[in-house]
Scaffold this motif. Structure first.
Motif, PDB file in Angstrom:
ATOM      1  N   ALA A  89      55.539  17.353  38.236  1.00  0.00           N
ATOM      2  CA  ALA A  89      55.223  18.418  37.270  1.00  0.00           C
ATOM      3  C   ALA A  89      56.456  19.263  36.999  1.00  0.00           C
ATOM      4  N   CYS A  90      57.243  19.511  38.050  1.00  0.00           N
ATOM      5  CA  CYS A  90      58.483  20.297  37.863  1.00  0.00           C
ATOM      6  C   CYS A  90      59.411  19.603  36.870  1.00  0.00           C
ATOM      7  N   LEU A  91      59.568  18.295  37.045  1.00  0.00           N
ATOM      8  CA  LEU A  91      60.488  17.578  36.158  1.00  0.00           C
ATOM      9  C   LEU A  91      59.942  17.557  34.723  1.00  0.00           C
ATOM     10  N   ASN A  92      58.638  17.348  34.589  1.00  0.00           N
ATOM     11  CA  ASN A  92      58.050  17.359  33.240  1.00  0.00           C
ATOM     12  C   ASN A  92      58.244  18.712  32.559  1.00  0.00           C
ATOM     13  N   MET A  93      57.969  19.771  33.304  1.00  0.00           N
ATOM     14  CA  MET A  93      58.097  21.118  32.726  1.00  0.00           C
ATOM     15  C   MET A  93      59.534  21.377  32.295  1.00  0.00           C
ATOM     16  N   LYS A  94      60.462  20.936  33.106  1.00  0.00           N
ATOM     17  CA  LYS A  94      61.861  21.170  32.755  1.00  0.00           C
ATOM     18  C   LYS A  94      62.254  20.360  31.521  1.00  0.00           C
ATOM     19  N   ARG A  95      61.800  19.115  31.460  1.00  0.00           N
ATOM     20  CA  ARG A  95      62.170  18.268  30.319  1.00  0.00           C
ATOM     21  C   ARG A  95      61.505  18.713  29.019  1.00  0.00           C
ATOM     22  N   ILE A  96      60.219  19.090  29.107  1.00  0.00           N
ATOM     23  CA  ILE A  96      59.479  19.387  27.879  1.00  0.00           C
ATOM     24  C   ILE A  96      59.754  20.794  27.388  1.00  0.00           C
ATOM     25  N   PHE A  97      59.742  21.737  28.313  1.00  0.00           N
ATOM     26  CA  PHE A  97      59.830  23.142  27.904  1.00  0.00           C
ATOM     27  C   PHE A  97      61.202  23.742  28.172  1.00  0.00           C
ATOM     28  N   ASN A  98      62.127  22.898  28.676  1.00  0.00           N
ATOM     29  CA  ASN A  98      63.444  23.424  29.010  1.00  0.00           C
ATOM     30  C   ASN A  98      63.321  24.618  29.943  1.00  0.00           C
ATOM     31  N   ASP A  99      62.367  24.529  30.867  1.00  0.00           N
ATOM     32  CA  ASP A  99      62.034  25.667  31.713  1.00  0.00           C
ATOM     33  C   ASP A  99      62.925  25.674  32.959  1.00  0.00           C
ATOM     34  N   TRP A 100      63.909  26.570  32.958  1.00  0.00           N
ATOM     35  CA  TRP A 100      64.886  26.567  34.052  1.00  0.00           C
ATOM     36  C   TRP A 100      64.322  27.149  35.339  1.00  0.00           C
ATOM     37  N   ASN A 101      63.155  27.844  35.249  1.00  0.00           N
ATOM     38  CA  ASN A 101      62.521  28.338  36.481  1.00  0.00           C
ATOM     39  C   ASN A 101      62.068  27.197  37.376  1.00  0.00           C
ATOM     40  N   GLN A 102      61.996  25.996  36.810  1.00  0.00           N
ATOM     41  CA  GLN A 102      61.473  24.878  37.596  1.00  0.00           C
ATOM     42  C   GLN A 102      62.335  24.602  38.832  1.00  0.00           C
ATOM     43  N   ALA A 103      63.610  24.914  38.787  1.00  0.00           N
ATOM     44  CA  ALA A 103      64.466  24.715  39.972  1.00  0.00           C
ATOM     45  C   ALA A 103      63.965  25.593  41.111  1.00  0.00           C
ATOM     46  N   MET A 104      63.537  26.808  40.768  1.00  0.00           N
ATOM     47  CA  MET A 104      63.012  27.708  41.800  1.00  0.00           C
ATOM     48  C   MET A 104      61.664  27.183  42.323  1.00  0.00           C
ATOM     49  N   TYR A 105      60.794  26.755  41.396  1.00  0.00           N
ATOM     50  CA  TYR A 105      59.500  26.206  41.832  1.00  0.00           C
ATOM     51  C   TYR A 105      59.720  24.999  42.733  1.00  0.00           C
ATOM     52  N   TYR A 106      60.702  24.189  42.366  1.00  0.00           N
ATOM     53  CA  TYR A 106      60.975  22.989  43.167  1.00  0.00           C
ATOM     54  C   TYR A 106      61.363  23.391  44.591  1.00  0.00           C
ATOM     55  N   SER A 107      62.198  24.413  44.733  1.00  0.00           N
ATOM     56  CA  SER A 107      62.583  24.877  46.076  1.00  0.00           C
ATOM     57  C   SER A 107      61.365  25.385  46.829  1.00  0.00           C
ATOM     58  N   ASP A 108      60.489  26.117  46.123  1.00  0.00           N
ATOM     59  CA  ASP A 108      59.299  26.669  46.783  1.00  0.00           C
ATOM     60  C   ASP A 108      58.402  25.561  47.323  1.00  0.00           C
ATOM     61  N   ILE A 109      58.302  24.457  46.573  1.00  0.00           N
ATOM     62  CA  ILE A 109      57.382  23.375  46.959  1.00  0.00           C
ATOM     63  C   ILE A 109      57.715  22.856  48.346  1.00  0.00           C
ATOM     64  N   HIS A 110      59.004  22.658  48.621  1.00  0.00           N
ATOM     65  CA  HIS A 110      59.323  22.053  49.918  1.00  0.00           C
ATOM     66  C   HIS A 110      59.920  23.067  50.902  1.00  0.00           C
ATOM     67  N   ALA A 111      59.792  24.370  50.557  1.00  0.00           N
ATOM     68  CA  ALA A 111      60.339  25.382  51.471  1.00  0.00           C
ATOM     69  C   ALA A 111      59.544  25.411  52.773  1.00  0.00           C
ATOM     70  N   ALA A 112      58.198  25.223  52.641  1.00  0.00           N
ATOM     71  CA  ALA A 112      57.351  25.291  53.837  1.00  0.00           C
ATOM     72  C   ALA A 112      57.318  23.919  54.508  1.00  0.00           C
ATOM     73  N   ALA A 113      58.004  23.790  55.636  1.00  0.00           N
ATOM     74  CA  ALA A 113      57.984  22.525  56.385  1.00  0.00           C
ATOM     75  C   ALA A 113      56.542  22.164  56.679  1.00  0.00           C
ATOM     76  N   PRO A 114      56.111  20.926  56.760  1.00  0.00           N
ATOM     77  CA  PRO A 114      56.945  19.740  56.745  1.00  0.00           C
ATOM     78  C   PRO A 114      56.987  19.016  55.394  1.00  0.00           C
ATOM     79  N   ASN A 115      56.976  19.750  54.281  1.00  0.00           N
ATOM     80  CA  ASN A 115      56.993  19.063  52.994  1.00  0.00           C
ATOM     81  C   ASN A 115      58.385  18.541  52.674  1.00  0.00           C
ATOM     82  N   GLY A 116      58.474  17.237  52.407  1.00  0.00           N
ATOM     83  CA  GLY A 116      59.781  16.621  52.191  1.00  0.00           C
ATOM     84  C   GLY A 116      60.324  16.830  50.796  1.00  0.00           C
ATOM     85  N   LYS A 117      61.634  16.692  50.684  1.00  0.00           N
ATOM     86  CA  LYS A 117      62.274  16.702  49.367  1.00  0.00           C
ATOM     87  C   LYS A 117      62.161  15.302  48.757  1.00  0.00           C
TER      88      LYS A 117
END
Ligand code: SF4
Ligand code: SF4
Length: 376
Positions: free
Chosen positions: A315-343
Motif C-alpha cells: 500500500a505504501c508503494l502504491n500510494m507513493k506511485r499514484i499520489f506522489n505521497d512523500w509521507n509514505q516513507a515515514m509510514y513505511y518506517s512506522d510499519i516495521h518500527a515495532a519488532a518483530p516486523n521485517g523490512k
C-alpha cells in the motif's frame, strides 16, 4: 439480480474480514452498533472465515451477533479453508470448532474457501466437498457453495465435477472486470452458464476504488451526485443479473451508514454512471499499481517467517506511485518500527506467501521494488 435463496432478504451482505479494531482486538462495541444498524435496516447476511483477523472474526460474531439475536434473525456463512485440514478426518472437528466459535449449531452457507486449481486437488483428495454435502444432509449446513480465485476454466471444471454446489463467491469489481489475471467477467459468465447465483467479494478491491487518483476522482466528482466513491463500485457489482449478494467489508459505522444509504433501496448504475466508471477504469489501467487487495492471507497463520507486513508495504508503494505521497516513507518506517516486523529487504525468498495469494502476485519480486523505493 437473482431471486434465488429468498431467505437472503437483500442484495447486500456484511463481510466480517475487516471489522473495526482497537489496536489488535476487534472493537466489539462498535461492531455491535454496526450489527444492530445492519439488521434494523432490513439486511441479514453475514460472512466470515476462520482465518479472518486471526480467528477473531468468528469469535466477535458470537459476541456481537449470535448471542444477541435469535437464530432466524440472520444468515451466517463460514468457510472451509485449506491450511486447517490435511486429511478427511480433520474436517469435521474443524467444522465443529467453527460452529462453537460462532456460537451456532448450523451455518446457512458453508463455502469451500479460495478455490483454485491447486487447492481443488487437495479438497478432492480429502473428500472436502463430500463431507460438506454430508453435513448438509445432517442439517449442520443449509447450503454448500465455494469461493473462487483462479481462471474461468478452473471454475468450469469444479462446477462440472460438483454440480451440487449451490452458490459461488467471486471477486468482481469494475477494475478487475476485464483483468487478464482475475478474469471477473469470464468467471461470472461461468457461474451464469452453470446457473449458480453469485456472491460478490472485493467490490471495492480492498479499498483501491475508494481513494481514487486525482484524475479519476474528478470524473466521479463531475457527476455531482453527492454519492461516495464506494457507492459506484458496490452498485456496479450489484447491477448484474444473477448477483445474489454483494459483500462489503465495513470497518466502521461511517462505512456502514454510507453502504446502507444506497443499498437499502438499491438502484442499478445509470448509463451516465457506467460511462464514468469506464473512464475511471481507464485512468487506473494507465497506472503502475500493485493489485493487492489487502486480504492478508499471506501474513496469516505465520505464512511469512520474517513477519513482513506485505499488504501494508505494498500500500505504501502504491500510494507513493499514484499520489506522489512523500509521507509514505515515514509510514513505511512506522510499519516495521515495532519488532518483530521485517523490512521488505529481509524477505528470504521462501515463497510461502505466493502459495496463498489469491491475486497470484509475484510477492518476492514486488518486495524488491518496495525495498528499492524505501530502503535504497
Ligand atoms: S517469500 Fe519473503 S515475504 Fe514471502 S513468506 Fe517468504 S520471507 Fe515472507
Ligand atoms: S499480497 Fe496477495 S495475499 Fe497478500 S494481502 Fe495482497 S492480495 Fe492478499
Amino acid at each position: 439480480m437473482d431471486n434465488s435463496f429468498p431467505e437472503i432478504k437483500t442484495f447486500f451482505g456484511f463481510g466480517c474480514m475487516r471489522l473495526p479494531m482497537k489496536g489488535t482486538e476487534v472493537d466489539i462495541e462498535q461492531f455491535k452498533e454496526m450489527t444492530d444498524y445492519f439488521l434494523e435496516n432490513g439486511f441479514n447476511y453475514f460472512d466470515t472465515a476462520h482465518g479472518y483477523i486471526d480467528g477473531k472474526s468468528e469469535k466477535a460474531i458470537k459476541v456481537a451477533l449470535t448471542s444477541r439475536y435469535p437464530r432466524e434473525a440472520y444468515l451466517l456463512t463460514d468457510k472451509l479453508t485449506e491450511p486447517y485440514f490435511n486429511k478427511e478426518e480433520d474436517i469435521r472437528p474443524f467444522f465443529q470448532s467453527q460452529l462453537d466459535a460462532c456460537g451456532v449449531d448450523y451455518f446457512d452457507f458453508y463455502l469451500m474457501h479460495a478455490q483454485n486449481a491447486t487447492n481443488f486437488e487437495k479438497f478432492k483428495k480429502c473428500r472436502a466437498y463430500e463431507t460438506a454435502f454430508k453435513l448438509k444432509e445432517e442439517g449442520k449446513i443449509r447450503h454448500v457453495g465455494l469461493s473462487f480465485h483462479d481462471k474461468a476454466e478452473v471454475l468450469d471444471n469444479i462446477l462440472t465435477t460438483y454440480p451440487q454446489i449451490e452458490i459461488v463467491q467471486i471477486q468482481f469489481n469494475y477494475l478487475d472486470f476485464e483483468d487478464a489475471s482475475v478474469q471477473s467477467r469470464k468467471v461470472y459468465e461461468v457461474c451464469r452458464k452453470h446457473n449458480k447465483p453469485v456472491i460478490v467479494m472485493e467490490p471495492v478491491k480492498g479499498g483501491t476504488l475508494i481513494k481514487l487518483p486525482d484524475d479519476a476522482q474528478k470524473i466521479l466528482d463531475d457527476l455531482n451526485s453527492g454519492l461516495s466513491n464506494a457507492s459506484y463500485a458496490i452498485r456496479f457489482a450489484a447491477s448484474f443479473d444473477g448477483i445474489r449478494i454483494v459483500l462489503s467489508g465495513m470497518s466502521d459505522m461511517a462505512q456502514m451508514k454510507d453502504n446502507v444509504s444506497y443499498m437499502k433501496d438499491f438502484k442499478p448504475l445509470t448509463d451516465v454512471e457506467k460511462a464514468a466508471i469506464a473512464r475511471v477504469t481507464a485512468v487506473y489501467k494507465g497506472l503502475d499499481m500493485i493489485p493487492c487487495t489487502a486480504c492478508h492471507y499471506c501474513v496469516e497463520e505465520n505464512h511469512c517467517p520474517m513477519n513482513i507486513k506485505i499488504p501494508e508495504v505494498f500500500a505504501c508503494l502504491n500510494m507513493k506511485r499514484i499520489f506522489n505521497d512523500w509521507n509514505q516513507a515515514m509510514y513505511y518506517s512506522d510499519i516495521h518500527a515495532a519488532a518483530p516486523n521485517g523490512k521488505a529487504s529481509e524477505c528470504i525468498g521462501c515463497g510461502g506467501c505466493e502459495n496463498v495469494c489469491p491475486q497470484h502476485l509475484e510477492i518476492r519480486s514486488l518486495l524488491k521494488e518496495v525495498a528499492a523505493e524505501f530502503e535504497g
